[in-house]
Design a protein around this motif. Structure first.
Motif, PDB file in Angstrom:
ATOM      1  N   SER A 207      25.150  38.619  37.241  1.00  0.00           N
ATOM      2  CA  SER A 207      25.894  38.085  38.317  1.00  0.00           C
ATOM      3  C   SER A 207      26.345  39.400  39.138  1.00  0.00           C
ATOM      4  N   LEU A 208      26.892  40.366  38.547  1.00  0.00           N
ATOM      5  CA  LEU A 208      27.296  41.853  39.192  1.00  0.00           C
ATOM      6  C   LEU A 208      26.157  42.213  39.968  1.00  0.00           C
ATOM      7  N   LEU A 209      24.815  42.318  39.410  1.00  0.00           N
ATOM      8  CA  LEU A 209      23.644  42.806  40.024  1.00  0.00           C
ATOM      9  C   LEU A 209      23.515  42.068  41.490  1.00  0.00           C
ATOM     10  N   LEU A 279      26.624  51.411  33.652  1.00  0.00           N
ATOM     11  CA  LEU A 279      27.798  50.462  33.779  1.00  0.00           C
ATOM     12  C   LEU A 279      28.049  49.533  32.566  1.00  0.00           C
ATOM     13  N   LEU A 280      29.090  49.643  31.677  1.00  0.00           N
ATOM     14  CA  LEU A 280      29.023  48.820  30.318  1.00  0.00           C
ATOM     15  C   LEU A 280      30.097  47.676  30.588  1.00  0.00           C
ATOM     16  N   MET A 281      29.498  46.356  30.614  1.00  0.00           N
ATOM     17  CA  MET A 281      30.178  45.335  31.077  1.00  0.00           C
ATOM     18  C   MET A 281      30.744  44.756  29.747  1.00  0.00           C
ATOM     19  N   ILE A 282      32.107  44.369  29.637  1.00  0.00           N
ATOM     20  CA  ILE A 282      33.059  43.812  28.806  1.00  0.00           C
ATOM     21  C   ILE A 282      33.529  42.700  29.274  1.00  0.00           C
ATOM     22  N   ASP A 283      33.363  41.675  28.540  1.00  0.00           N
ATOM     23  CA  ASP A 283      33.831  40.363  28.638  1.00  0.00           C
ATOM     24  C   ASP A 283      35.227  40.300  28.370  1.00  0.00           C
ATOM     25  N   ALA A 284      36.072  39.901  29.384  1.00  0.00           N
ATOM     26  CA  ALA A 284      37.454  40.032  29.454  1.00  0.00           C
ATOM     27  C   ALA A 284      38.076  38.936  28.707  1.00  0.00           C
ATOM     28  N   VAL A 310      35.559  45.752  33.186  1.00  0.00           N
ATOM     29  CA  VAL A 310      35.871  44.511  32.437  1.00  0.00           C
ATOM     30  C   VAL A 310      35.797  43.468  33.382  1.00  0.00           C
ATOM     31  N   ASN A 311      34.789  42.508  33.048  1.00  0.00           N
ATOM     32  CA  ASN A 311      34.419  41.373  33.904  1.00  0.00           C
ATOM     33  C   ASN A 311      35.295  40.178  33.278  1.00  0.00           C
ATOM     34  N   LYS A 312      34.995  39.166  34.340  1.00  0.00           N
ATOM     35  CA  LYS A 312      35.737  37.920  34.384  1.00  0.00           C
ATOM     36  C   LYS A 312      37.422  38.133  34.120  1.00  0.00           C
ATOM     37  N   TRP A 313      37.958  39.073  34.929  1.00  0.00           N
ATOM     38  CA  TRP A 313      39.298  39.387  35.105  1.00  0.00           C
ATOM     39  C   TRP A 313      40.040  38.272  35.461  1.00  0.00           C
ATOM     40  N   ASP A 314      39.053  37.483  36.422  1.00  0.00           N
ATOM     41  CA  ASP A 314      39.974  36.346  37.096  1.00  0.00           C
ATOM     42  C   ASP A 314      40.273  35.217  36.088  1.00  0.00           C
ATOM     43  N   ALA A 315      39.701  35.212  34.990  1.00  0.00           N
ATOM     44  CA  ALA A 315      39.850  34.342  33.985  1.00  0.00           C
ATOM     45  C   ALA A 315      40.896  34.579  32.931  1.00  0.00           C
ATOM     46  N   ASN A 335      37.685  55.566  21.789  1.00  0.00           N
ATOM     47  CA  ASN A 335      38.275  56.955  21.831  1.00  0.00           C
ATOM     48  C   ASN A 335      37.301  58.083  21.659  1.00  0.00           C
ATOM     49  N   PHE A 336      36.124  57.944  21.172  1.00  0.00           N
ATOM     50  CA  PHE A 336      34.957  59.031  21.356  1.00  0.00           C
ATOM     51  C   PHE A 336      34.447  59.227  22.773  1.00  0.00           C
ATOM     52  N   VAL A 337      34.625  58.043  23.627  1.00  0.00           N
ATOM     53  CA  VAL A 337      34.300  58.263  25.012  1.00  0.00           C
ATOM     54  C   VAL A 337      35.287  58.199  25.876  1.00  0.00           C
ATOM     55  N   SER A 338      36.488  58.786  25.654  1.00  0.00           N
ATOM     56  CA  SER A 338      38.104  58.805  26.170  1.00  0.00           C
ATOM     57  C   SER A 338      37.936  59.110  27.707  1.00  0.00           C
ATOM     58  N   TYR A 339      36.753  59.522  28.000  1.00  0.00           N
ATOM     59  CA  TYR A 339      36.638  60.075  29.572  1.00  0.00           C
ATOM     60  C   TYR A 339      36.216  59.165  30.539  1.00  0.00           C
ATOM     61  N   VAL A 340      35.871  57.983  29.933  1.00  0.00           N
ATOM     62  CA  VAL A 340      35.186  56.952  30.864  1.00  0.00           C
ATOM     63  C   VAL A 340      36.299  56.339  31.468  1.00  0.00           C
ATOM     64  N   PRO A 341      35.869  56.158  33.166  1.00  0.00           N
ATOM     65  CA  PRO A 341      36.816  55.090  33.789  1.00  0.00           C
ATOM     66  C   PRO A 341      36.920  53.871  33.459  1.00  0.00           C
ATOM     67  N   ILE A 342      37.863  52.966  33.774  1.00  0.00           N
ATOM     68  CA  ILE A 342      37.622  51.542  33.630  1.00  0.00           C
ATOM     69  C   ILE A 342      38.240  50.881  34.819  1.00  0.00           C
ATOM     70  N   LEU A 343      37.504  49.904  35.156  1.00  0.00           N
ATOM     71  CA  LEU A 343      37.444  48.986  36.348  1.00  0.00           C
ATOM     72  C   LEU A 343      37.645  47.563  35.949  1.00  0.00           C
ATOM     73  N   TYR A 344      38.408  46.956  36.420  1.00  0.00           N
ATOM     74  CA  TYR A 344      38.555  45.519  36.259  1.00  0.00           C
ATOM     75  C   TYR A 344      38.109  44.477  37.342  1.00  0.00           C
ATOM     76  N   ILE A 345      37.166  43.909  37.024  1.00  0.00           N
ATOM     77  CA  ILE A 345      36.328  43.125  38.031  1.00  0.00           C
ATOM     78  C   ILE A 345      36.102  41.653  37.848  1.00  0.00           C
ATOM     79  N   SER A 346      35.758  41.121  38.985  1.00  0.00           N
ATOM     80  CA  SER A 346      35.127  39.680  38.719  1.00  0.00           C
ATOM     81  C   SER A 346      33.948  39.218  39.463  1.00  0.00           C
ATOM     82  N   ALA A 347      32.861  39.548  38.965  1.00  0.00           N
ATOM     83  CA  ALA A 347      31.511  39.338  39.426  1.00  0.00           C
ATOM     84  C   ALA A 347      31.487  37.981  40.197  1.00  0.00           C
TER      85      ALA A 347
END
Length: 455
Positions: A207-209, A279-284, A310-315, A335-347
């Motif tokens: 869906s994101l693609l 882009l590591l997608m996590i199901d919210a 973080v996908n499905k943030w609308d749900a 915590n082992f990749v604490s440098y990664v940015p996090i973005l909350y989205i809804s594809a």
């Protein structure tokens, strides 16, 4: 990319033992019970300076439901071995077909050999791809090594008698294996920025693609596992050529089904390896899971950059603290990749999707960043003055100077009096000091120590 070598064969011939020997650790469960390996294991190996990835596979089991052995003519049996063997040969750069000298040549061995042989493609130079190497395991004596010659009847060339458990003659097999790999290309340039979309099944990758591309490039389905292949899509963003790679969902090892799905996971891992940014997608709706952390760990192990979406943030039912709580949980579990940015989205709705590509490109830009040698020396000497490295048995670590030896990923070499004195917690401290000067957002950094005598 590192070549991929698949270990195939029927159960209990020693594939997992050979896998453990090649990767140098006991990653695979070894048991005398046929069929112990239920999933795919990946590990890196090196021989004669060539790195390659080894895949341990579940044995091709000529039984029905684990009960009554089937005849060789059984459709179920033949289809099962054909599916697994063809999938293996389509994904691997080389195949090691493992056999057992104790049992001799069996009908299942003949079936697998026929399928492997027919699945090879003839190349313009007359060779066949991928090459298949016939390993005859459990050859622990001269008599058994002589007995291995009967495997010539499989029609796959010279049998290589080995003992996976003792390591006997494994080196001879590896010599011919790595000699078959394509020649390594130095400084191979690809102008396209490669971005892989990865995650568990049904996290919303396709869906994101489609949102990023602006059309239905791939099938979108609520059924987990719809995407089987890693699909490349070429786009242009702000004048930059970009390759988007949609991948199959990476399931937990115990959840991976035999057959095509197992090899779709291989394609996903290969996509991470050839990407610049993942882009590591996590199901919210399910929150971060152990499998999300496993995928993030694989991205880090490959020294690739990462953005967590973080996908499905609308749900999600939200209040003013929900996003902060999610962020805290993610940073704790990753915590082992604490440098990664996090973005909350809804594809689905497009919420914040317009921020995905700019963030991914910023991460890629920082992946290529370089610090001056003077700045690096300023950082490490200030760090050393503020918190000297603890002594060990009366011996003190001395850091002389440092320099950035490469980017993609950023790699720093620090010259010290004795590298073995460096504690891993102090390395982490130095990394944090470097990031305080330049964040390298979303990107792992390497610190390499080199011994140098004090003049």
């Amino acid at each position: 990319m590192k070549p991929i070598v698949a270990l195939v064969g029927r159960p209990n011939v020693g594939k997992s033992t050979l896998f453990n020997r090649l990767v140098g650790e006991r990653m695979a469960i070894v048991d005398d019970t046929p069929g112990t390996t239920r999933d795919r294991l990946f590990g890196d190996s090196e021989w004669n300076g060539r790195l390659f990835t080894v895949i341990d596979t579940g044995g091709i089991d000529p039984t029905h439901g684990g009960k009554t052995p089937l005849s060789v003519g059984s459709v179920d049996f033949i289809e099962d071995i054909r599916r697994q063997a063809q999938a293996a040969i389509s994904e691997a750069d080389a195949v090691i077909f493992v056999n057992d000298v104790e049992s001799g040549v069996t009908e299942p061995d003949r079936e697998v050999a026929n399928i492997l042989r027919r699945s090879q493609k003839k190349m313009p130079d007359g060779s066949f791809s991928p090459p298949i190497f016939l390993a005859v395991n459990k050859c622990d004596s001269n008599a058994r090594r002589q007995q291995a010659t009967e495997f010539y009847e499989l029609g796959l060339g010279e049998p290589y008698p080995i003992s996976a458990i003792h390591g006997t003659d494994v080196g001879d097999l590896l010599d011919v294996l790595v000699a078959s790999f394509p020649e390594q290309k130095e400084n191979e340039e690809d102008e396209n920025i490669k971005i892989a979309i990865v995650g568990k099944p049904n996290a919303g990758k396709s869906s994101l693609l489609n949102k990023l591309v602006g059309k239905e490039r791939v099938i979108v389905s609520p059924i987990a596992g719809t995407t089987r292949d890693a699909i490349d899509t070429q786009i242009e963003f702000d004048g930059l050529p970009i390759t988007l790679i949609d991948t199959a969902g990476i399931r937990r090892r115990g959840k991976i089904e035999k057959g095509v799905e197992e090899y779709s996971v291989i394609r996903a891992f290969k996509a991470i390896e050839r990407a610049d940014v993942s882009l590591l997608m996590i199901d919210a709706t399910t929150g971060i899971t152990a499998q999300d952390a496993h995928i993030a760990g694989f991205i880090k192990d490959e020294w690739k950059s990462c953005v967590v979406l973080v996908n499905k943030w609308d749900a999600i039912e939200k209040d003013s603290t929900t996003m902060d709580a999610y962020t805290e949980k993610i940073l704790s579990d990753l915590n082992f990749v604490s440098y990664v940015p996090i973005l909350y989205i809804s594809a689905k709705t497009g919420q914040r999707v317009d921020q995905v590509m700019p963030l991914a490109l910023r991460v890629q830009e920082e992946r290529l960043a370089r610090l001056t040698t003077s700045k690096i020396n300023e950082i490490i000497h200030t760090a050393q003055d503020a918190h000297p490295h603890p002594t060990h048995a009366g011996r003190a670590l001395k850091m002389y100077y440092g320099t950035q030896v490469r980017s993609d990923p950023p790699t720093f070499m620090i010259y010290v009096n004795e590298p073995s004195l460096m504690h891993f917690t102090y390395l982490r401290y130095l990394e944090n000091q470097i990031r305080n000067e330049y964040s390298f957002i979303g990107t792992p950094i390497r610190i390499v120590l080199k011994g140098r005598r004090e003049e």
